[in-house]
Structure formats: structure tokens, C-alpha cells
Design a protein around this motif. Sequence first.
Motif, PDB file in Angstrom:
ATOM      1  N   ARG A 156       1.215 -14.176  43.481  1.00  0.00           N
ATOM      2  CA  ARG A 156       0.550 -13.653  42.281  1.00  0.00           C
ATOM      3  C   ARG A 156       0.095 -14.761  41.339  1.00  0.00           C
ATOM      4  N   VAL A 157       0.566 -15.987  41.581  1.00  0.00           N
ATOM      5  CA  VAL A 157       0.303 -17.097  40.660  1.00  0.00           C
ATOM      6  C   VAL A 157      -1.005 -17.780  41.035  1.00  0.00           C
ATOM      7  N   PRO A 158      -1.938 -17.934  40.092  1.00  0.00           N
ATOM      8  CA  PRO A 158      -3.196 -18.630  40.402  1.00  0.00           C
ATOM      9  C   PRO A 158      -2.931 -20.075  40.826  1.00  0.00           C
ATOM     10  N   VAL A 159      -3.724 -20.562  41.760  1.00  0.00           N
ATOM     11  CA  VAL A 159      -3.601 -21.937  42.249  1.00  0.00           C
ATOM     12  C   VAL A 159      -4.734 -22.765  41.661  1.00  0.00           C
ATOM     13  N   THR A 160      -4.407 -23.939  41.141  1.00  0.00           N
ATOM     14  CA  THR A 160      -5.426 -24.846  40.621  1.00  0.00           C
ATOM     15  C   THR A 160      -6.330 -25.288  41.760  1.00  0.00           C
ATOM     16  N   ARG A 161      -7.629 -25.155  41.569  1.00  0.00           N
ATOM     17  CA  ARG A 161      -8.580 -25.553  42.617  1.00  0.00           C
ATOM     18  C   ARG A 161      -9.546 -26.636  42.151  1.00  0.00           C
ATOM     19  N   ASP A 162      -9.759 -26.745  40.851  1.00  0.00           N
ATOM     20  CA  ASP A 162     -10.709 -27.738  40.331  1.00  0.00           C
ATOM     21  C   ASP A 162      -9.953 -28.907  39.710  1.00  0.00           C
ATOM     22  N   PHE A 163     -10.221 -30.092  40.213  1.00  0.00           N
ATOM     23  CA  PHE A 163      -9.583 -31.302  39.714  1.00  0.00           C
ATOM     24  C   PHE A 163     -10.667 -32.320  39.352  1.00  0.00           C
ATOM     25  N   PRO A 164     -10.367 -33.220  38.409  1.00  0.00           N
ATOM     26  CA  PRO A 164     -11.326 -34.298  38.127  1.00  0.00           C
ATOM     27  C   PRO A 164     -11.559 -35.151  39.373  1.00  0.00           C
ATOM     28  N   ALA A 165     -12.706 -35.793  39.443  1.00  0.00           N
ATOM     29  CA  ALA A 165     -13.042 -36.598  40.627  1.00  0.00           C
ATOM     30  C   ALA A 165     -12.036 -37.722  40.866  1.00  0.00           C
ATOM     31  N   ASP A 166     -11.464 -38.277  39.798  1.00  0.00           N
ATOM     32  CA  ASP A 166     -10.537 -39.398  39.934  1.00  0.00           C
ATOM     33  C   ASP A 166      -9.070 -38.968  39.905  1.00  0.00           C
ATOM     34  N   PHE A 167      -8.815 -37.693  40.127  1.00  0.00           N
ATOM     35  CA  PHE A 167      -7.459 -37.141  40.009  1.00  0.00           C
ATOM     36  C   PHE A 167      -6.463 -37.886  40.895  1.00  0.00           C
ATOM     37  N   GLU A 168      -6.743 -37.987  42.187  1.00  0.00           N
ATOM     38  CA  GLU A 168      -5.791 -38.609  43.118  1.00  0.00           C
ATOM     39  C   GLU A 168      -5.649 -40.095  42.838  1.00  0.00           C
ATOM     40  N   ILE A 169      -6.733 -40.765  42.496  1.00  0.00           N
ATOM     41  CA  ILE A 169      -6.675 -42.205  42.194  1.00  0.00           C
ATOM     42  C   ILE A 169      -5.780 -42.443  40.982  1.00  0.00           C
ATOM     43  N   LEU A 170      -5.937 -41.617  39.951  1.00  0.00           N
ATOM     44  CA  LEU A 170      -5.120 -41.768  38.747  1.00  0.00           C
ATOM     45  C   LEU A 170      -3.646 -41.497  39.026  1.00  0.00           C
ATOM     46  N   LEU A 171      -3.361 -40.440  39.796  1.00  0.00           N
ATOM     47  CA  LEU A 171      -1.960 -40.147  40.101  1.00  0.00           C
ATOM     48  C   LEU A 171      -1.311 -41.283  40.892  1.00  0.00           C
ATOM     49  N   ARG A 172      -2.003 -41.807  41.881  1.00  0.00           N
ATOM     50  CA  ARG A 172      -1.445 -42.925  42.656  1.00  0.00           C
ATOM     51  C   ARG A 172      -1.290 -44.162  41.778  1.00  0.00           C
ATOM     52  N   GLY A 173      -2.241 -44.369  40.879  1.00  0.00           N
ATOM     53  CA  GLY A 173      -2.181 -45.533  39.994  1.00  0.00           C
ATOM     54  C   GLY A 173      -1.046 -45.469  38.992  1.00  0.00           C
ATOM     55  N   GLN A 174      -0.529 -44.270  38.723  1.00  0.00           N
ATOM     56  CA  GLN A 174       0.552 -44.114  37.747  1.00  0.00           C
ATOM     57  C   GLN A 174       1.936 -44.070  38.402  1.00  0.00           C
ATOM     58  N   ALA A 175       1.999 -44.263  39.713  1.00  0.00           N
ATOM     59  CA  ALA A 175       3.267 -44.123  40.441  1.00  0.00           C
ATOM     60  C   ALA A 175       4.334 -45.091  39.949  1.00  0.00           C
ATOM     61  N   SER A 176       3.937 -46.271  39.492  1.00  0.00           N
ATOM     62  CA  SER A 176       4.928 -47.253  39.032  1.00  0.00           C
ATOM     63  C   SER A 176       5.373 -47.007  37.594  1.00  0.00           C
ATOM     64  N   LEU A 177       4.773 -46.023  36.919  1.00  0.00           N
ATOM     65  CA  LEU A 177       5.053 -45.788  35.502  1.00  0.00           C
ATOM     66  C   LEU A 177       5.948 -44.585  35.239  1.00  0.00           C
ATOM     67  N   TYR A 178       5.935 -43.590  36.162  1.00  0.00           N
ATOM     68  CA  TYR A 178       6.603 -42.315  35.895  1.00  0.00           C
ATOM     69  C   TYR A 178       7.528 -41.905  37.031  1.00  0.00           C
ATOM     70  N   THR A 179       8.460 -41.055  36.693  1.00  0.00           N
ATOM     71  CA  THR A 179       9.322 -40.432  37.691  1.00  0.00           C
ATOM     72  C   THR A 179       9.388 -38.932  37.396  1.00  0.00           C
ATOM     73  N   ILE A 180       9.668 -38.158  38.424  1.00  0.00           N
ATOM     74  CA  ILE A 180       9.907 -36.727  38.247  1.00  0.00           C
ATOM     75  C   ILE A 180      11.370 -36.475  38.531  1.00  0.00           C
ATOM     76  N   GLU A 181      12.024 -35.780  37.595  1.00  0.00           N
ATOM     77  CA  GLU A 181      13.445 -35.465  37.739  1.00  0.00           C
ATOM     78  C   GLU A 181      13.608 -33.952  37.672  1.00  0.00           C
ATOM     79  N   MET A 182      14.432 -33.413  38.544  1.00  0.00           N
ATOM     80  CA  MET A 182      14.624 -31.960  38.550  1.00  0.00           C
ATOM     81  C   MET A 182      16.101 -31.600  38.596  1.00  0.00           C
TER      82      MET A 182
END
Length: 200
Positions: free
Chosen positions: A55-81
Amino acid sequence: MTRLGQALFAWAILLTISVQTPATAAAQPTDRGLARRAAIHPVSTAADMGLWLARVPVTRDFPADFEILLRGQASLYTIEMSTASACLPCGDLWSKLQSFRARYGWQVRTIGAQEAMLRSGRLGLPWVGNPVAWVRPLADPNRMVPIAIGTDHSANIARNAWLAARMLTGTRAAVGVRAMSKFTGIVGVRALTSPNPKRR
């Protein structure tokens, strides 16, 4: 407004307050009871969880540089759960975060329940149970943005991580919260019912 809309609106208000003014979030006039009741859509089986996520909508539209930016930020952030034993959404979110780690290179780790509750308290957010995932800068353990309460679609998790990184580097919190709450799926563990009515 639908029940889902009310839940997302309550969560978004709390998130906006926590990102903008973490020190004074607890003093803000919010209906935490409403947020706590509305925030989790409990599931008890994998089939229930799949039905809810469908029932949850899935994001389908991303900026053109989305993946490049996420990979470029890998050394700056962590995800904790946060996690708990026998928690279906925890396992689902963990597997999706592991795929996110493999694709974008971010660190991912679990934290204990006590740390998760203290963290929510510092941000002025109601503790709604497991799982909850946060993005935080590796260099600053005291700044963080929650990106998932319960589990969600992989695309939405990636989008929320990207938005959290932007919020932590200056994007107005209200802008990021609106974008997160537009799609976020909130799926938690069904609470055990007690045969004693006084304990329900």
C-alpha cells in the motif's frame, strides 16, 4: 485526512521539531500520544508485512546525480538501526540496509534498545518500538535524522538517507520532512495481547 496521512503528519511535525531544535524539542506542544498511536501499523506475519508495504507508494523519480551523491557521501555518514529478537520488520529493514551498504558504500550498524530509547528522548520523539533507523555524521554522534520507523521499500530508504544527508548539511528540515513523509511506510511488530483486560 486518512489515518495514514494523520500518522505521517504527526511524525513529520515531530521530526521537523527534532531536526530544527533538538535541545528544546521536548518542550514543544505536540500530541505525542497521537503520534505514538498512529506511527506504527503492526504486523505479525511476513504476509501481513508484504500487504502493508504493497500500500506504500514507492519513490520512482530521483535527481540525475542521486547515486553519485550517495556514493560520494559514504565516508561521511552511517546508518544505525534499533532491533529486537523475533522482529519481522527489523529483519526486513536490516536486509534492505545491507543492500544499501553494498550499493552505496555507507556503514550500517545496529544499536541496542537502551541507546535507541535515549536517542529518541534526546530528539523529543516518542519511542515507537523497533526498528527505527537513523542517519548520522560519522564525525558527530549527537546529530542524527530518523529515516525509517518500521520498515519500508528500498527506494524510499535510499531517498530518505539522501534527504537526511542534505538536512544535516543545511537543507531546511521542513523541506526534507515533507519529502520523506510523502512516501514513508511505517510497519512495526504487532504487540502481544494480554488475556488480562487491565494490562491491555
